[in-house]
Design an enzyme around this catalytic site. Structure first.
Site, PDB file in Angstrom:
ATOM      1  N   GLN A   1      -8.112  -7.076 -10.970  1.00 53.63           N
ATOM      2  CA  GLN A   1      -8.732  -5.839 -10.493  1.00 53.63           C
ATOM      3  C   GLN A   1      -8.262  -4.653 -11.347  1.00 53.63           C
ATOM      4  OE1 GLN A   1      -9.467  -4.959  -6.205  1.00 53.63           O
ATOM      5  NE2 GLN A   1      -7.549  -3.851  -6.371  1.00 53.63           N
TER       6      GLN A   1
ATOM      7  N   GLY B   1      -2.516  -1.781  -7.296  1.00 53.01           N
ATOM      8  CA  GLY B   1      -1.318  -2.618  -7.308  1.00 53.01           C
ATOM      9  C   GLY B   1      -1.432  -3.753  -8.308  1.00 53.01           C
ATOM     10  N   GLN B   2      -0.330  -4.039  -8.980  1.00 48.04           N
ATOM     11  CA  GLN B   2      -0.288  -5.171  -9.918  1.00 48.04           C
ATOM     12  C   GLN B   2      -0.587  -6.494  -9.222  1.00 48.04           C
ATOM     13  OE1 GLN B   2       3.385  -5.865 -12.244  1.00 48.04           O
ATOM     14  NE2 GLN B   2       2.662  -7.987 -12.352  1.00 48.04           N
TER      15      GLN B   2
ATOM     16  N   HIS C   1       0.841  -1.210   0.000  1.00 42.02           N
ATOM     17  CA  HIS C   1       0.000   0.000   0.000  1.00 42.02           C
ATOM     18  C   HIS C   1       0.872   1.254   0.000  1.00 42.02           C
ATOM     19  CE1 HIS C   1      -2.623  -2.981   2.310  1.00 42.02           C
ATOM     20  NE2 HIS C   1      -3.379  -2.683   1.274  1.00 42.02           N
TER      21      HIS C   1
ATOM     22  N   VAL D   1       4.838  -5.444  -4.546  1.00 42.94           N
ATOM     23  CA  VAL D   1       5.905  -5.402  -3.538  1.00 42.94           C
ATOM     24  C   VAL D   1       5.952  -6.769  -2.869  1.00 42.94           C
ATOM     25  CG1 VAL D   1       6.717  -4.284  -1.441  1.00 42.94           C
ATOM     26  CG2 VAL D   1       5.582  -2.935  -3.213  1.00 42.94           C
TER      27      VAL D   1
ATOM     28  N   GLN E   1     -17.857  -7.119  -1.562  1.00 45.92           N
ATOM     29  CA  GLN E   1     -16.914  -7.913  -2.349  1.00 45.92           C
ATOM     30  C   GLN E   1     -16.527  -9.215  -1.652  1.00 45.92           C
ATOM     31  OE1 GLN E   1     -14.073  -4.602  -2.264  1.00 45.92           O
ATOM     32  NE2 GLN E   1     -12.460  -6.113  -1.932  1.00 45.92           N
TER      33      GLN E   1
HETATM   34  P1  AMP Z   1      -6.296  -4.067  -0.401  1.00 43.61           P
HETATM   35  O1  AMP Z   1      -6.192  -3.264   0.854  1.00 43.61           O
HETATM   36  O2  AMP Z   1      -5.807  -5.470  -0.262  1.00 43.61           O
HETATM   37  O3  AMP Z   1      -7.641  -3.948  -1.066  1.00 43.61           O
HETATM   38  O4  AMP Z   1      -5.278  -3.391  -1.424  1.00 43.61           O
HETATM   39  C1  AMP Z   1      -5.331  -2.029  -1.725  1.00 43.61           C
HETATM   40  C2  AMP Z   1      -4.439  -1.757  -2.899  1.00 43.61           C
HETATM   41  O5  AMP Z   1      -3.113  -2.143  -2.585  1.00 43.61           O
HETATM   42  C3  AMP Z   1      -4.850  -2.550  -4.147  1.00 43.61           C
HETATM   43  O6  AMP Z   1      -4.702  -1.736  -5.289  1.00 43.61           O
HETATM   44  C4  AMP Z   1      -3.858  -3.686  -4.142  1.00 43.61           C
HETATM   45  O7  AMP Z   1      -3.606  -4.214  -5.432  1.00 43.61           O
HETATM   46  C5  AMP Z   1      -2.631  -2.996  -3.593  1.00 43.61           C
HETATM   47  N1  AMP Z   1      -1.672  -3.987  -3.062  1.00 43.61           N
HETATM   48  C6  AMP Z   1      -1.934  -4.968  -2.164  1.00 43.61           C
HETATM   49  N2  AMP Z   1      -0.828  -5.722  -1.958  1.00 43.61           N
HETATM   50  C7  AMP Z   1       0.133  -5.204  -2.752  1.00 43.61           C
HETATM   51  C8  AMP Z   1       1.508  -5.547  -3.013  1.00 43.61           C
HETATM   52  N3  AMP Z   1       2.091  -6.573  -2.408  1.00 43.61           N
HETATM   53  N4  AMP Z   1       2.187  -4.790  -3.893  1.00 43.61           N
HETATM   54  C9  AMP Z   1       1.594  -3.741  -4.531  1.00 43.61           C
HETATM   55  N5  AMP Z   1       0.315  -3.367  -4.324  1.00 43.61           N
HETATM   56  C10 AMP Z   1      -0.405  -4.093  -3.464  1.00 43.61           C
END
Ligand code: AMP
Length: 353
Positions: free
Chosen positions: A191, A185-186, A49, A214, A73
């Site tokens: 998504q 995030g990739q 994040h 990451v 979701q």
């Molecule tokens: P989440 O809180 O899991 O919904 O993630 C929020 C955002 O952070 C989303 O766009 C995810 O794709 C991104 N994200 C989660 N984990 C990672 C990671 N390891 N590397 C890069 N982005 C991430």
């Protein structure tokens, strides 16, 4: 009310729980010719994040981070109630990141000024779903955004309401914040593809930017759900990344057929599972591969052959079963190892590779 005021005074950003004050904040930023980058999250913040927020602060004067665990979701049998909620730690991390951004700017004086996190949007479900209560029922009523057939593929095959929930909540967040740019995030590649399609098809006036995945030092993709793994499953959980890497190596060595590329990945998941099955229950970790996919980067249609000029998305999901026969004192993670954990990961086979 008083504590809400205190929260605002204590931090270097404002905390918004409702829409009208955030709209006023946004209008003011527009009048001041400032730009807004939005980073949507469900909290339990980690380096993944934070890397998106750093990128948003490079591109915009103001970063809005949303923290909202979106019920629509999560499927009815998924982990909505146990999803980690770590508000105080999240706020602390965002404060530290603002300090880091300020320090970086003073170290590079003369450089164009960088942005800061200036707002957190942490709405209640009543604010996000003002009319009908949020539902996870595929046939339930409500105002939803659906992006098909993308939402039915890969993750969508085993999680039928997932992308309906994601697209709906992101539409709401984009409408509330009207950001210049949004950051995803990739790590969650499907998504990203769906949000890009949604922004294109609904003419939403924002730019979608994707940040790299990451990873921990051994390669495991960071995820808020990794806290449930515990040491034993954490070690074996690397199998998915190793499988995708083997498939990527096959592509890089010139292989373009599905059987050659995915064969390399499937050998890794099979071999590791056989090794684990040979161990006693108190040592082993069992898992099931949900899918390993080789798909077109835009349509997410499965590919028989990769067109090297277009590249492909290699992705996978593995369900780690609960830990069997935990030893006394064993690190079993949050939930004592009883929670199954679904890991996802992906690699992009770049057209230029
Ligand atoms: P989440 O809180 O899991 O919904 O993630 C929020 C955002 O952070 C989303 O766009 C995810 O794709 C991104 N994200 C989660 N984990 C990672 C990671 N390891 N590397 C890069 N982005 C991430």
């Amino acid at each position: 009310m008083a504590s809400g005021l205190q929260i605002r005074q204590m931090h270097s950003f404002q905390v918004f729980r409702d829409v009208p004050p955030l709209r006023q904040f946004r209008r003011q930023k527009l009048l001041e010719n400032r730009t807004i980058g939005l980073v949507p999250t469900m909290g339990a913040l980690h380096e993944g994040h934070l890397s998106l927020i750093r990128q948003a602060a490079q591109d915009n004067t103001d970063v809005v981070v949303s923290i909202y665990v979106n019920p629509t979701q999560f499927g009815v049998n998924e982990d909505l109630s146990s999803y980690p909620r770590t508000w105080d730690a999240d706020v602390q991390k965002l404060e530290e990141l603002n300090n880091e951004l300020s320090a970086a700017e003073s170290a590079a004086s003369g450089q164009p000024s960088r942005g800061r996190i200036t707002a957190i949007l942490a709405p209640t479900s009543k604010v996000m779903y003002p009319t009908l209560p949020p539902t996870s029922d595929p046939n339930g009523h409500g105002s939803f955004v659906t992006i098909t057939p993308l939402a039915t593929k890969l993750e969508g095959a085993s999680r039928p309401v997932f992308f309906r929930g994601v697209a709906t909540v992101c539409t709401k967040l984009f409408n509330i914040v009207t950001p210049d740019r949004v950051y995803f995030g990739q790590k969650d590649i499907q998504q990203c593809v769906i949000i890009k399609r949604m922004v294109k098809d609904f003419h939403i006036g924002t730019e979608v930017k994707i940040g790299p995945t990451v990873r921990e030092s051994d390669g495991l993709a960071m995820s808020s759900r990794n806290v449930y793994l515990g040491a034993r499953r954490r070690a074996v959980g690397l199998v998915l990344y190793r499988a995708l890497k083997a498939a990527e190596d096959a592509f890089k060595s010139g292989k373009v057929s599905r059987s050659d590329i995915l064969g390399a990945a499937n050998r890794v998941t099979q071999d590791v599972l056989s090794e684990q099955q040979a161990l006693p229950p108190s040592e082993r970790v069992l898992y099931e591969v949900d899918y390993i996919s080789l798909a077109d980067p835009e349509s997410l249609d499965e590919l028989d052959v990769v067109d090297p000029s277009k590249g492909a998305i290699l992705s996978g999901a593995v369900k780690m079963f609960p830990i069997e026969d935990p030893k006394s004192g064993e690190d079993c993670g949050l939930g004592s190892g009883a929670v199954p954990v679904r890991l996802i990961d992906n690699l992009i086979l770049d057209p230029s590779t």
